[in-house]
Design a protein around this motif. Structure first.
Motif, short mmCIF file in Angstrom:
data_model
loop_
_atom_site.label_atom_id
_atom_site.label_comp_id
_atom_site.label_asym_id
_atom_site.label_seq_id
_atom_site.Cartn_x
_atom_site.Cartn_y
_atom_site.Cartn_z
N GLY A 175 11.75 13.97 8.64
CA GLY A 175 10.46 14.45 8.16
C GLY A 175 9.39 14.05 9.17
O GLY A 175 9.26 12.89 9.52
N ILE A 176 8.64 15.01 9.66
CA ILE A 176 7.63 14.77 10.69
C ILE A 176 6.24 14.92 10.08
O ILE A 176 5.94 15.94 9.47
CB ILE A 176 7.79 15.77 11.85
N VAL A 177 5.40 13.90 10.26
CA VAL A 177 4.01 13.94 9.81
C VAL A 177 3.15 14.08 11.05
O VAL A 177 3.01 13.14 11.84
CB VAL A 177 3.63 12.67 9.03
N ASP A 178 2.58 15.27 11.27
CA ASP A 178 1.72 15.53 12.42
C ASP A 178 0.37 14.88 12.16
O ASP A 178 -0.33 15.22 11.21
CB ASP A 178 1.57 17.03 12.62
N LEU A 179 -0.01 13.92 13.01
CA LEU A 179 -1.23 13.16 12.79
C LEU A 179 -2.49 13.97 13.08
O LEU A 179 -3.56 13.65 12.58
CB LEU A 179 -1.22 11.90 13.65
N ALA A 180 -2.38 15.02 13.89
CA ALA A 180 -3.56 15.81 14.24
C ALA A 180 -4.08 16.61 13.05
O ALA A 180 -5.29 16.66 12.80
CB ALA A 180 -3.24 16.75 15.40
N ASN A 181 -3.17 17.23 12.29
CA ASN A 181 -3.63 18.06 11.17
C ASN A 181 -2.96 17.70 9.84
O ASN A 181 -3.05 18.44 8.89
CB ASN A 181 -3.40 19.54 11.49
N MET A 182 -2.25 16.55 9.81
CA MET A 182 -1.58 16.05 8.60
C MET A 182 -0.62 17.07 8.00
O MET A 182 -0.49 17.19 6.79
CB MET A 182 -2.61 15.58 7.56
N GLN A 183 0.07 17.79 8.84
CA GLN A 183 1.07 18.76 8.42
C GLN A 183 2.43 18.06 8.38
O GLN A 183 2.75 17.25 9.25
CB GLN A 183 1.12 19.93 9.39
N ILE A 184 3.25 18.39 7.38
CA ILE A 184 4.57 17.78 7.23
C ILE A 184 5.63 18.84 7.47
O ILE A 184 5.58 19.94 6.91
CB ILE A 184 4.74 17.18 5.83
N THR A 185 6.60 18.51 8.33
CA THR A 185 7.69 19.40 8.68
C THR A 185 9.00 18.65 8.46
O THR A 185 9.07 17.45 8.72
CB THR A 185 7.60 19.84 10.15
N ALA A 186 10.04 19.34 8.03
CA ALA A 186 11.35 18.72 7.86
C ALA A 186 12.36 19.43 8.76
O ALA A 186 12.39 20.66 8.81
CB ALA A 186 11.79 18.81 6.42
N LEU A 187 13.16 18.63 9.47
CA LEU A 187 14.20 19.16 10.34
C LEU A 187 15.56 18.69 9.83
O LEU A 187 15.77 17.49 9.63
CB LEU A 187 14.01 18.68 11.78
N LEU A 188 16.47 19.61 9.61
CA LEU A 188 17.83 19.31 9.17
C LEU A 188 18.74 19.49 10.38
O LEU A 188 18.77 20.56 10.99
CB LEU A 188 18.23 20.24 8.03
N MET A 189 19.49 18.42 10.73
CA MET A 189 20.27 18.45 11.96
C MET A 189 21.69 17.93 11.74
O MET A 189 21.89 16.72 11.69
CB MET A 189 19.57 17.62 13.04
N PRO A 190 22.70 18.81 11.64
CA PRO A 190 24.10 18.35 11.61
C PRO A 190 24.54 18.02 13.03
O PRO A 190 24.07 18.62 14.00
CB PRO A 190 24.85 19.56 11.06
N GLY A 191 25.44 17.05 13.19
CA GLY A 191 25.88 16.68 14.52
C GLY A 191 27.20 15.94 14.54
O GLY A 191 27.71 15.49 13.51
N VAL A 192 27.79 15.82 15.73
CA VAL A 192 29.03 15.11 15.98
C VAL A 192 28.89 14.31 17.27
O VAL A 192 28.01 14.60 18.09
CB VAL A 192 30.24 16.06 16.09
#
Length: 166
Positions: free
Chosen positions: A143-160
Protein backbone atom coordinates in the motif's frame (compact mmCIF):
# COMPACT_ATOMS: atom_id res chain seq x y z
CA UNK A 1 6.06 14.07 12.59
CA UNK A 2 9.40 13.66 10.81
CA UNK A 3 11.24 13.02 14.08
CA UNK A 4 8.79 10.37 15.23
CA UNK A 5 8.95 8.61 11.84
CA UNK A 6 12.77 8.62 11.90
CA UNK A 7 12.81 7.39 15.51
CA UNK A 8 10.40 4.57 14.65
CA UNK A 9 12.53 3.49 11.68
CA UNK A 10 15.72 3.50 13.78
CA UNK A 11 13.96 1.55 16.54
CA UNK A 12 12.71 -1.05 14.05
CA UNK A 13 16.19 -1.37 12.53
CA UNK A 14 17.87 -1.57 15.96
CA UNK A 15 15.53 -4.25 17.26
CA UNK A 16 15.94 -6.34 14.13
CA UNK A 17 19.74 -6.24 14.33
CA UNK A 18 19.77 -7.22 18.00
CA UNK A 19 20.48 -10.86 18.86
CA UNK A 20 17.62 -13.17 17.97
CA UNK A 21 15.80 -13.58 21.28
CA UNK A 22 14.85 -17.17 21.90
CA UNK A 23 16.17 -18.38 18.54
CA UNK A 24 17.38 -21.94 18.44
CA UNK A 25 21.10 -22.51 18.29
CA UNK A 26 22.14 -22.88 14.69
CA UNK A 27 19.14 -21.09 13.20
CA UNK A 28 20.21 -19.26 10.08
CA UNK A 29 19.22 -16.12 8.28
CA UNK A 30 18.12 -16.17 4.67
CA UNK A 31 19.28 -14.12 1.71
CA UNK A 32 16.95 -14.33 -1.27
CA UNK A 33 16.66 -13.00 -4.78
CA UNK A 34 13.66 -13.28 -7.06
CA UNK A 35 11.16 -11.57 -9.26
CA UNK A 36 7.60 -10.41 -8.82
CA UNK A 37 5.08 -9.18 -11.32
CA UNK A 38 3.26 -5.94 -10.58
CA UNK A 39 -0.34 -6.73 -11.59
CA UNK A 40 -1.51 -3.09 -11.54
CA UNK A 41 1.23 -1.64 -13.75
CA UNK A 42 2.14 -4.77 -15.68
CA UNK A 43 5.84 -4.42 -14.91
CA UNK A 44 8.40 -6.86 -13.47
CA UNK A 45 9.87 -6.21 -10.03
CA UNK A 46 13.34 -7.40 -8.97
CA UNK A 47 13.27 -8.47 -5.30
CA UNK A 48 16.19 -8.89 -2.90
CA UNK A 49 15.61 -9.75 0.77
CA UNK A 50 17.48 -10.49 3.97
CA UNK A 51 15.62 -12.36 6.71
CA UNK A 52 16.73 -12.57 10.35
CA UNK A 53 15.18 -15.27 12.59
CA UNK A 54 13.66 -13.78 15.74
CA UNK A 55 12.60 -17.06 17.36
CA UNK A 56 11.49 -20.53 16.39
CA UNK A 57 8.40 -19.30 14.53
CA UNK A 58 9.08 -15.66 13.67
CA UNK A 59 11.48 -13.55 11.61
CA UNK A 60 12.14 -10.01 10.42
CA UNK A 61 12.60 -9.47 6.69
CA UNK A 62 14.13 -6.47 4.92
CA UNK A 63 13.20 -6.23 1.25
CA UNK A 64 14.58 -4.12 -1.57
CA UNK A 65 12.42 -4.02 -4.69
CA UNK A 66 13.34 -2.44 -7.98
CA UNK A 67 10.31 -1.56 -10.08
CA UNK A 68 11.21 -1.00 -13.73
CA UNK A 69 9.41 1.62 -15.82
CA UNK A 70 9.73 2.76 -19.42
CA UNK A 71 12.23 5.31 -20.77
CA UNK A 72 14.84 4.97 -18.05
CA UNK A 73 12.65 5.90 -15.07
CA UNK A 74 12.99 3.60 -12.07
CA UNK A 75 11.33 3.18 -8.70
CA UNK A 76 12.90 1.53 -5.64
CA UNK A 77 11.05 0.21 -2.60
CA UNK A 78 12.60 -0.61 0.77
CA UNK A 79 10.56 -2.09 3.60
CA UNK A 80 10.74 -4.24 6.71
CA UNK A 81 8.23 -6.91 7.69
CA UNK A 82 7.59 -9.05 10.74
CA UNK A 83 6.81 -12.64 9.68
CA UNK A 84 5.18 -15.60 11.37
CA UNK A 85 6.92 -18.76 10.11
CA UNK A 86 5.29 -22.00 11.32
CA UNK A 87 7.24 -25.15 10.40
CA UNK A 88 5.28 -27.81 8.55
CA UNK A 89 6.35 -31.07 6.93
CA UNK A 90 8.16 -30.47 3.64
CA UNK A 91 7.72 -26.69 3.37
CA UNK A 92 7.69 -23.62 5.58
CA UNK A 93 4.87 -21.11 5.05
CA UNK A 94 5.18 -17.50 6.17
CA UNK A 95 2.88 -14.52 6.48
CA UNK A 96 3.12 -11.08 7.97
CA UNK A 97 3.49 -7.41 7.23
CA UNK A 98 5.08 -4.15 8.11
CA UNK A 99 4.71 -0.38 8.24
CA UNK A 100 7.21 2.32 7.41
CA UNK A 101 8.76 1.40 4.08
CA UNK A 102 9.47 3.90 1.33
CA UNK A 103 9.22 4.02 -2.45
CA UNK A 104 11.47 6.44 -4.30
CA UNK A 105 10.71 7.17 -7.96
CA UNK A 106 13.69 8.46 -9.95
CA UNK A 107 13.11 10.36 -13.18
CA UNK A 108 14.68 9.58 -16.54
CA UNK A 109 17.48 12.12 -16.02
CA UNK A 110 18.29 10.81 -12.52
CA UNK A 111 16.39 13.29 -10.36
CA UNK A 112 14.02 12.24 -7.60
CA UNK A 113 10.45 12.49 -8.86
CA UNK A 114 8.51 11.26 -5.81
CA UNK A 115 8.94 9.74 -2.33
CA UNK A 116 6.04 7.77 -0.83
CA UNK A 117 5.52 5.81 2.41
CA UNK A 118 4.38 2.19 2.27
CA UNK A 119 2.70 -0.50 4.30
CA UNK A 120 3.01 -4.11 3.21
CA UNK A 121 1.65 -7.57 3.71
CA UNK A 122 2.90 -10.88 2.35
CA UNK A 123 2.24 -14.59 2.37
CA UNK A 124 4.27 -17.37 0.86
CA UNK A 125 6.19 -20.57 1.42
CA UNK A 126 9.79 -21.79 1.40
CA UNK A 127 10.57 -25.12 -0.27
CA UNK A 128 14.00 -26.44 0.78
CA UNK A 129 16.01 -28.13 -1.98
CA UNK A 130 18.90 -28.89 0.42
CA UNK A 131 20.02 -27.85 3.90
CA UNK A 132 21.41 -24.56 2.61
CA UNK A 133 19.18 -23.34 -0.24
CA UNK A 134 15.75 -23.59 -1.77
CA UNK A 135 12.99 -21.80 -3.67
CA UNK A 136 10.15 -19.62 -2.47
CA UNK A 137 6.82 -18.43 -3.80
CA UNK A 138 4.96 -15.46 -2.40
CA UNK A 139 2.37 -12.80 -2.95
CA UNK A 140 2.97 -9.26 -1.68
CA UNK A 141 0.54 -6.43 -1.20
CA UNK A 142 2.12 -2.99 -0.98
CA UNK A 143 0.00 0.00 0.00
CA UNK A 144 1.54 3.30 -1.12
CA UNK A 145 0.67 6.62 0.53
CA UNK A 146 1.72 9.46 -1.80
CA UNK A 147 2.80 12.32 0.47
CA UNK A 148 2.31 15.01 -2.20
CA UNK A 149 -1.44 14.55 -2.60
CA UNK A 150 -2.27 11.94 0.11
CA UNK A 151 -3.42 9.43 -2.50
CA UNK A 152 -3.39 5.73 -1.56
CA UNK A 153 -2.53 3.04 -4.10
CA UNK A 154 -2.31 -0.74 -3.63
CA UNK A 155 -0.01 -3.01 -5.63
CA UNK A 156 -0.52 -6.79 -5.70
CA UNK A 157 2.65 -8.65 -6.69
CA UNK A 158 2.98 -12.47 -6.97
CA UNK A 159 6.57 -13.70 -7.22
CA UNK A 160 9.09 -16.55 -7.04
CA UNK A 161 12.79 -16.78 -6.31
CA UNK A 162 15.75 -18.55 -4.75
CA UNK A 163 17.15 -18.26 -1.23
CA UNK A 164 20.28 -19.37 0.61
CA UNK A 165 20.71 -19.86 4.33
CA UNK A 166 23.82 -18.67 6.16
Amino acid sequence: MKRSLVCALFLMLGLSLAPAWGAEAGSAGKLGVGASFNLALGTPVFDLFYEIPMGTNSATRFTLGVLAFAQGAMAFSVDASFLITPALEGFKPYFGGGVGGIIVAAGGIGGIANISLTVNGMAGAYFALSDTFGIYGQIRLIGIVDLANMQITALLMPGVGLYVMF
